[in-house]
Design a protein around this motif. Sequence first.
Motif, PDB file in Angstrom:
ATOM      1  N   MET A  66       0.790  -3.384  -8.747  1.00  0.00           N
ATOM      2  CA  MET A  66       1.402  -2.067  -8.882  1.00  0.00           C
ATOM      3  C   MET A  66       1.870  -1.570  -7.514  1.00  0.00           C
ATOM      4  SD  MET A  66      -0.192   1.366 -10.653  1.00  0.00           S
ATOM      5  CE  MET A  66      -1.219   0.526 -11.842  1.00  0.00           C
ATOM      6  N   THR A  67       3.056  -0.946  -7.452  1.00  0.00           N
ATOM      7  CA  THR A  67       3.535  -0.443  -6.161  1.00  0.00           C
ATOM      8  C   THR A  67       2.874   0.897  -5.850  1.00  0.00           C
ATOM      9  OG1 THR A  67       5.365   0.780  -7.102  1.00  0.00           O
ATOM     10  CG2 THR A  67       5.804  -1.505  -6.519  1.00  0.00           C
ATOM     11  N   PRO A  97      -7.180   8.219   1.255  1.00  0.00           N
ATOM     12  CA  PRO A  97      -6.010   9.106   1.175  1.00  0.00           C
ATOM     13  C   PRO A  97      -5.031   8.729   0.071  1.00  0.00           C
ATOM     14  CG  PRO A  97      -6.036   7.872   3.252  1.00  0.00           C
ATOM     15  CD  PRO A  97      -7.354   7.654   2.604  1.00  0.00           C
ATOM     16  N   MET A 142      -4.833  11.890  -2.350  1.00  0.00           N
ATOM     17  CA  MET A 142      -3.617  12.698  -2.221  1.00  0.00           C
ATOM     18  C   MET A 142      -3.004  13.069  -3.578  1.00  0.00           C
ATOM     19  SD  MET A 142      -0.017  12.229  -2.188  1.00  0.00           S
ATOM     20  CE  MET A 142       0.298  10.508  -1.788  1.00  0.00           C
ATOM     21  N   LEU A 199      -3.386  16.968  -5.246  1.00  0.00           N
ATOM     22  CA  LEU A 199      -2.173  17.755  -5.492  1.00  0.00           C
ATOM     23  C   LEU A 199      -1.926  17.940  -6.989  1.00  0.00           C
ATOM     24  CD1 LEU A 199       0.240  16.282  -2.770  1.00  0.00           C
ATOM     25  CD2 LEU A 199      -0.937  18.487  -2.735  1.00  0.00           C
ATOM     26  N   VAL A 219      -1.585  17.997   3.049  1.00  0.00           N
ATOM     27  CA  VAL A 219      -1.757  16.804   2.216  1.00  0.00           C
ATOM     28  C   VAL A 219      -0.405  16.358   1.663  1.00  0.00           C
ATOM     29  CG1 VAL A 219      -2.768  15.904   0.065  1.00  0.00           C
ATOM     30  CG2 VAL A 219      -4.155  17.282   1.610  1.00  0.00           C
ATOM     31  N   PHE A 220       0.416  17.326   1.266  1.00  0.00           N
ATOM     32  CA  PHE A 220       1.744  17.015   0.728  1.00  0.00           C
ATOM     33  C   PHE A 220       2.607  16.329   1.794  1.00  0.00           C
ATOM     34  CE2 PHE A 220       6.148  18.220  -0.365  1.00  0.00           C
ATOM     35  CZ  PHE A 220       6.209  17.651  -1.629  1.00  0.00           C
ATOM     36  N   GLY A 259       1.498  12.951   2.223  1.00  0.00           N
ATOM     37  CA  GLY A 259       1.891  12.177   1.054  1.00  0.00           C
ATOM     38  C   GLY A 259       3.335  11.709   1.148  1.00  0.00           C
ATOM     39  N   LEU A 297       3.446   8.990   3.532  1.00  0.00           N
ATOM     40  CA  LEU A 297       2.750   7.836   2.952  1.00  0.00           C
ATOM     41  C   LEU A 297       3.660   7.059   2.008  1.00  0.00           C
ATOM     42  CD1 LEU A 297      -0.200   6.928   3.278  1.00  0.00           C
ATOM     43  CD2 LEU A 297      -0.781   8.251   1.273  1.00  0.00           C
ATOM     44  N   LEU A 298       4.574   7.778   1.359  1.00  0.00           N
ATOM     45  CA  LEU A 298       5.437   7.132   0.364  1.00  0.00           C
ATOM     46  C   LEU A 298       6.788   6.715   0.951  1.00  0.00           C
ATOM     47  CD1 LEU A 298       4.659   9.323  -2.779  1.00  0.00           C
ATOM     48  CD2 LEU A 298       3.806   7.050  -2.225  1.00  0.00           C
ATOM     49  N   GLN A 343       7.327   3.999   2.373  1.00  0.00           N
ATOM     50  CA  GLN A 343       7.501   2.606   1.953  1.00  0.00           C
ATOM     51  C   GLN A 343       6.975   2.504   0.526  1.00  0.00           C
ATOM     52  OE1 GLN A 343       5.210   1.331   5.451  1.00  0.00           O
ATOM     53  NE2 GLN A 343       6.664  -0.347   5.577  1.00  0.00           N
ATOM     54  N   PRO A 344       7.797   2.944  -0.430  1.00  0.00           N
ATOM     55  CA  PRO A 344       7.278   3.131  -1.791  1.00  0.00           C
ATOM     56  C   PRO A 344       6.994   1.838  -2.549  1.00  0.00           C
ATOM     57  CG  PRO A 344       9.612   3.665  -1.715  1.00  0.00           C
ATOM     58  CD  PRO A 344       9.211   3.303  -0.322  1.00  0.00           C
ATOM     59  N   LEU A 345       7.577   0.736  -2.098  1.00  0.00           N
ATOM     60  CA  LEU A 345       7.498  -0.451  -2.950  1.00  0.00           C
ATOM     61  C   LEU A 345       6.454  -1.478  -2.518  1.00  0.00           C
ATOM     62  CD1 LEU A 345      11.293  -0.818  -3.773  1.00  0.00           C
ATOM     63  CD2 LEU A 345       9.486   0.281  -5.102  1.00  0.00           C
ATOM     64  N   ILE A 346       5.652  -1.143  -1.480  1.00  0.00           N
ATOM     65  CA  ILE A 346       4.585  -2.075  -1.121  1.00  0.00           C
ATOM     66  C   ILE A 346       3.466  -1.963  -2.168  1.00  0.00           C
ATOM     67  CG2 ILE A 346       5.051  -2.184   1.357  1.00  0.00           C
ATOM     68  CD1 ILE A 346       2.759  -0.157   1.742  1.00  0.00           C
ATOM     69  N   PRO A 347       2.790  -3.087  -2.460  1.00  0.00           N
ATOM     70  CA  PRO A 347       1.743  -3.033  -3.489  1.00  0.00           C
ATOM     71  C   PRO A 347       0.515  -2.251  -3.016  1.00  0.00           C
ATOM     72  CG  PRO A 347       1.844  -5.212  -2.478  1.00  0.00           C
ATOM     73  CD  PRO A 347       2.976  -4.432  -1.898  1.00  0.00           C
ATOM     74  N   ILE A 348      -0.225  -1.664  -3.964  1.00  0.00           N
ATOM     75  CA  ILE A 348      -1.436  -0.923  -3.590  1.00  0.00           C
ATOM     76  C   ILE A 348      -2.534  -1.914  -3.199  1.00  0.00           C
ATOM     77  CG2 ILE A 348      -1.144   1.221  -4.892  1.00  0.00           C
ATOM     78  CD1 ILE A 348      -3.096  -0.145  -6.997  1.00  0.00           C
ATOM     79  N   TYR A 393      -8.346  -1.634  -5.182  1.00  0.00           N
ATOM     80  CA  TYR A 393      -9.294  -0.535  -5.298  1.00  0.00           C
ATOM     81  C   TYR A 393     -10.390  -0.823  -6.317  1.00  0.00           C
ATOM     82  CZ  TYR A 393      -6.296   2.472  -2.466  1.00  0.00           C
ATOM     83  OH  TYR A 393      -5.582   3.018  -1.444  1.00  0.00           O
ATOM     84  N   ARG A 448      -1.786   8.400   6.678  1.00  0.00           N
ATOM     85  CA  ARG A 448      -3.110   8.425   6.039  1.00  0.00           C
ATOM     86  C   ARG A 448      -4.009   9.455   6.710  1.00  0.00           C
ATOM     87  NH1 ARG A 448      -4.553   4.002   2.989  1.00  0.00           N
ATOM     88  NH2 ARG A 448      -6.623   3.813   3.891  1.00  0.00           N
ATOM     89  N   VAL A 466      -3.123  13.042   5.611  1.00  0.00           N
ATOM     90  CA  VAL A 466      -3.715  13.401   4.323  1.00  0.00           C
ATOM     91  C   VAL A 466      -5.191  13.769   4.531  1.00  0.00           C
ATOM     92  CG1 VAL A 466      -4.397  12.557   2.046  1.00  0.00           C
ATOM     93  CG2 VAL A 466      -2.142  11.985   2.954  1.00  0.00           C
TER      94      VAL A 466
END
Lengths: 278, 125
Positions: free
Chosen positions: A1-2, A225, A229, A233, B28-29, B32, B35-36, B38-43, B46, B72, B75
């Motif tokens: 997942m991205t 985070p 985050m 929010l 935090v916003f 955020g 943080l986003l 680079q939206p397409l890197i995998p998480i 966790y 990071r 946030v």
Amino acid sequence: MTVLLFSALLFGTSILAGLLGALTGLGGGVVIVPVLTLLFHVDIRYAIGASLVSVIATSSGAAVAYVREGLSNIRIGMFLEVATTLGALLGAYLTARISSHWIAIVFGIVLLYSALASFRRKRAEDISTTPNALATRLELNGCYPDAGCEVEYTAARVPLGFGIMFGAGTLSGLLGIGSGAVKVLAMDQAMKLPFKVSTTTSNFMIGVTAAASAGIYLSRGYIDPMIAMPVMLGVLTGAVIGTQVLVKTRPHTLKMFFGFVLILLGFEMIYSGWSGRI
Amino acid sequence: MSHPSDKELDASVARMLMIGVSIAALVVFAGGILLLRQPLIPIPDYTHFHAVDPSLRSLKGITASAFRLNPRALVQFGLIILIATPIARVIYCIFGFARQHNKLYTGISTLVLLILLYSLSKGAH
């Protein structure tokens, strides 16, 4: 997942949790942990960390409205915070020592209790007005506006209420929730305070209780985070919308629906903990 | 017991909670958004717990990186403001009760503050 999809999904889910939590009065934190662990397969410790910060946000955000209306009692809240913060320290200490299976099981039981407490029919209010020595010495009394007239009240069975509050604090520190249902039990049932005062004072206390364990969570690395985050929010947004839309009316059907969701999540948490999947 | 000053205390407590939560949410916003970028890197994974990076666990580490606009850390910095809000509320109440000459509740509020500070100092180690 991205990263983008993950935060978008978490944000959306958290808005819904915050909205339902505010509309039903049960708080959003109680669904965040099961949803993160069962649906998103996030480790329960990250889930607890994210939930705890969202609990501080909603409680402080909603307290603004309640305190301004003169409904929550700052003195009673402050006195009982001695019990909840001490309990929260114990709870945060226990999270590092109890296995996540047991945390999941305890969580499930608290979910079931919260659901049952929300189903309980509101009986005729049994407000204590006769002063007792301890409550008088501790100034645990006050009055609140109800339909235009001031209603006076004073706390009964102070030691019992204080004891239950310690338990509520422990659960909050252990599970990363506000444990509002247990706090209301202590004030409404044990101390015989008016229901409105109990719920709003409980909400007012949740932030301080959660802050007592948040520092410990942060230093243990439970608060990530990337997870906290969108959750913080989202829950805050949902709760703000919820309190704006309906400040006083709590729709019965919605409450029933949310109660059933909690029961399902409760059994699922107990099962997952028991079978070792969490 | 003076009710007018109880009401005043209520109102100022409400105001300070609102300010604290709003600032925290904004920080935090902002974190955020960064943080986003680079939206397409995998998480990261966790499903198992590894505890976040040590620099994101202490007040010192977080503030240092937050001022360098590390997403990071920013946030986390917002979350620290959030955690500080109820604590500031307790400090506020100490002064409020002291102004009301309520010795008992000045003492009780101070006790709550001490418990909170103890937990934070435990957290710092």
